[in-house]
Design an enzyme around this catalytic site. Structure first.
Site, mmCIF file in Angstrom:
data_model
loop_
_atom_site.group_PDB
_atom_site.id
_atom_site.type_symbol
_atom_site.label_atom_id
_atom_site.label_comp_id
_atom_site.label_asym_id
_atom_site.label_seq_id
_atom_site.Cartn_x
_atom_site.Cartn_y
_atom_site.Cartn_z
ATOM 1 N N ASN A 1 -3.722 1.515 -6.704
ATOM 2 C CA ASN A 1 -2.350 1.067 -6.924
ATOM 3 C C ASN A 1 -2.449 -0.194 -7.777
ATOM 4 O O ASN A 1 -2.775 -1.260 -7.271
ATOM 5 C CB ASN A 1 -1.683 0.769 -5.569
ATOM 6 C CG ASN A 1 -0.314 0.143 -5.728
ATOM 7 O OD1 ASN A 1 0.292 0.211 -6.801
ATOM 8 N ND2 ASN A 1 0.187 -0.485 -4.666
ATOM 9 N N LYS B 1 -0.208 -1.858 -9.175
ATOM 10 C CA LYS B 1 0.950 -2.758 -9.012
ATOM 11 C C LYS B 1 1.444 -3.214 -10.396
ATOM 12 O O LYS B 1 1.370 -2.442 -11.344
ATOM 13 C CB LYS B 1 0.607 -3.947 -8.113
ATOM 14 C CG LYS B 1 -0.070 -3.523 -6.817
ATOM 15 C CD LYS B 1 -0.110 -4.617 -5.814
ATOM 16 C CE LYS B 1 -0.966 -4.189 -4.629
ATOM 17 N NZ LYS B 1 -0.785 -4.997 -3.460
ATOM 18 N N HIS C 1 6.045 1.531 -0.449
ATOM 19 C CA HIS C 1 5.065 0.433 -0.376
ATOM 20 C C HIS C 1 5.744 -0.786 0.238
ATOM 21 O O HIS C 1 6.921 -1.052 -0.018
ATOM 22 C CB HIS C 1 4.519 0.108 -1.772
ATOM 23 C CG HIS C 1 3.319 -0.766 -1.709
ATOM 24 N ND1 HIS C 1 3.411 -2.128 -1.512
ATOM 25 C CD2 HIS C 1 1.991 -0.486 -1.775
ATOM 26 C CE1 HIS C 1 2.185 -2.636 -1.465
ATOM 27 N NE2 HIS C 1 1.307 -1.659 -1.624
ATOM 28 N N GLU D 1 5.638 -3.797 -0.481
ATOM 29 C CA GLU D 1 6.226 -4.727 -1.462
ATOM 30 C C GLU D 1 7.599 -4.243 -1.918
ATOM 31 O O GLU D 1 8.491 -5.044 -2.201
ATOM 32 C CB GLU D 1 5.256 -4.907 -2.651
ATOM 33 C CG GLU D 1 4.042 -5.723 -2.226
ATOM 34 C CD GLU D 1 2.751 -5.393 -2.954
ATOM 35 O OE1 GLU D 1 2.805 -4.763 -4.030
ATOM 36 O OE2 GLU D 1 1.674 -5.763 -2.435
ATOM 37 N N GLU E 1 -0.748 1.100 5.879
ATOM 38 C CA GLU E 1 -1.110 -0.179 5.272
ATOM 39 C C GLU E 1 -0.532 -1.318 6.103
ATOM 40 O O GLU E 1 0.645 -1.681 5.924
ATOM 41 C CB GLU E 1 -0.539 -0.268 3.854
ATOM 42 C CG GLU E 1 -1.023 0.827 2.930
ATOM 43 C CD GLU E 1 -0.962 0.381 1.470
ATOM 44 O OE1 GLU E 1 -2.007 0.370 0.840
ATOM 45 O OE2 GLU E 1 0.128 0.016 1.010
ATOM 46 N N GLY F 1 -3.702 -7.421 0.279
ATOM 47 C CA GLY F 1 -3.953 -8.515 -0.661
ATOM 48 C C GLY F 1 -4.346 -9.821 0.004
ATOM 49 O O GLY F 1 -4.352 -10.869 -0.636
ATOM 50 N N SER G 1 -6.800 -4.524 1.714
ATOM 51 C CA SER G 1 -8.074 -5.206 1.449
ATOM 52 C C SER G 1 -9.283 -4.293 1.637
ATOM 53 O O SER G 1 -10.330 -4.728 2.122
ATOM 54 C CB SER G 1 -8.195 -6.472 2.309
ATOM 55 O OG SER G 1 -7.137 -7.358 1.997
#
Ligand code: PEP
Length: 252
Positions: free
Chosen positions: A9, A11, A96, A98, A168, A174, A214
């Site tokens: 991904n 991003k 996701h 985000e 996730e 991250g 991660s």
């Protein structure tokens, strides 16, 4: 046998030219050393067509990172599922954290996106996961099962076969803090049981459930060795061919 997948991904990283270079690099390294899993590159919309042209379709599949919750029309700046499909991409990442956190994507918006993606022949990598406060309150199982139920359980078993789930934990994305293989396996088993309850054991056994957060070469092997972990959704470590291949290699 369910599919093993390692999906990147990207991003909002890489210009078009940098993205093409990255796709070339991943293609070369996979061609040279092989992959015992399906490899997917999740790229920004504008990269899709070129990345599809750059990679060998037998080795690497391409994914969008999002699509609109409307089919077409006066929605300035949006990109529809049909448009994604027309680039040659085969997957779309939806839900996701985000997107949920920064763009207000709710379960009901995601339900619309899932329906449009499937109607346009895309496979969906559907992300779920709890935030830190939910994990600390021991609510992770409740959170992920409700995300799955609310956005996906209106689908028929036939439609559900085109869904890949990606667990996730938001606190691991991250941050460098990976869930332990035990923490991840526990939640993956809960997710699979929830799918089994709705669609039966066969569908649940055939559902690919990825871990994301991660994940890197040094921890991928242990994570992927867990019974209910079928690969990974990779952010930071998908931005360099060698790092990404280090994760793909966990299956070699
Ligand atoms: C992600 O964004 O899906 C992700 C897992 O990111 P990272 O690997 O950087 O934690």
């Amino acid at each position: 046998m369910r599919k093993k997948i390692v999906a990147g991904n990207w991003k909002m990283n890489k210009t078009l030219q940098e993205g093409i270079e990255l796709a070339k690099g991943v293609n070369e390294i996979v061609k040279k050393n092989g992959a015992n899993c399906t490899v997917v590159l999740g790229t920004p919309f504008i990269h899709l067509t070129e990345v599809v042209k750059t990679v060998d379709a037998n080795l690497i599949k391409v994914s969008a990172e999002n699509c609109a919750d409307k089919a077409s029309g006066a929605y300035t700046g949006e990109v529809s599922a049909a448009m994604v499909k027309s680039t040659g991409a085969e997957y779309v990442i939806l839900g996701h954290s985000e997107r949920r956190q920064y763009y207000g994507e709710t379960d009901s918006i995601l339900k619309e996106k899932v329906d449009l993606a499937l109607a346009n022949g895309l496979q969906v990598i559907f992300c779920i996961g709890e935030v830190l406060a939910e994990r600390e309150a021991g609510k992770q199982n409740e959170v992920v099962t409700s995300q799955v139920k609310n956005a996906l359980f209106h689908l028929s078993a036939e439609q559900f076969a085109n869904i890949v789930l990606a667990y996730e934990p938001v606190w691991a994305i991250g941050t460098g803090k990976t869930a332990t293989s035990e923490q991840a396996q526990d939640v993956h088993a809960v997710i699979r049981a929830c799918v089994a309850e709705k669609y039966g054991n066969e569908v649940a056994e055939n559902t690919t459930i990825l871990y994301g957060g991660s994940c890197k070469a040094s921890n991928a092997k242990e994570l992927f060795a867990q019974k209910d972990i079928d690969g990974g959704l990779i952010g930071g470590a998908s931005l360099k061919p060698e790092d990404f291949y280090g994760i793909i290699e966990a299956y070699n």
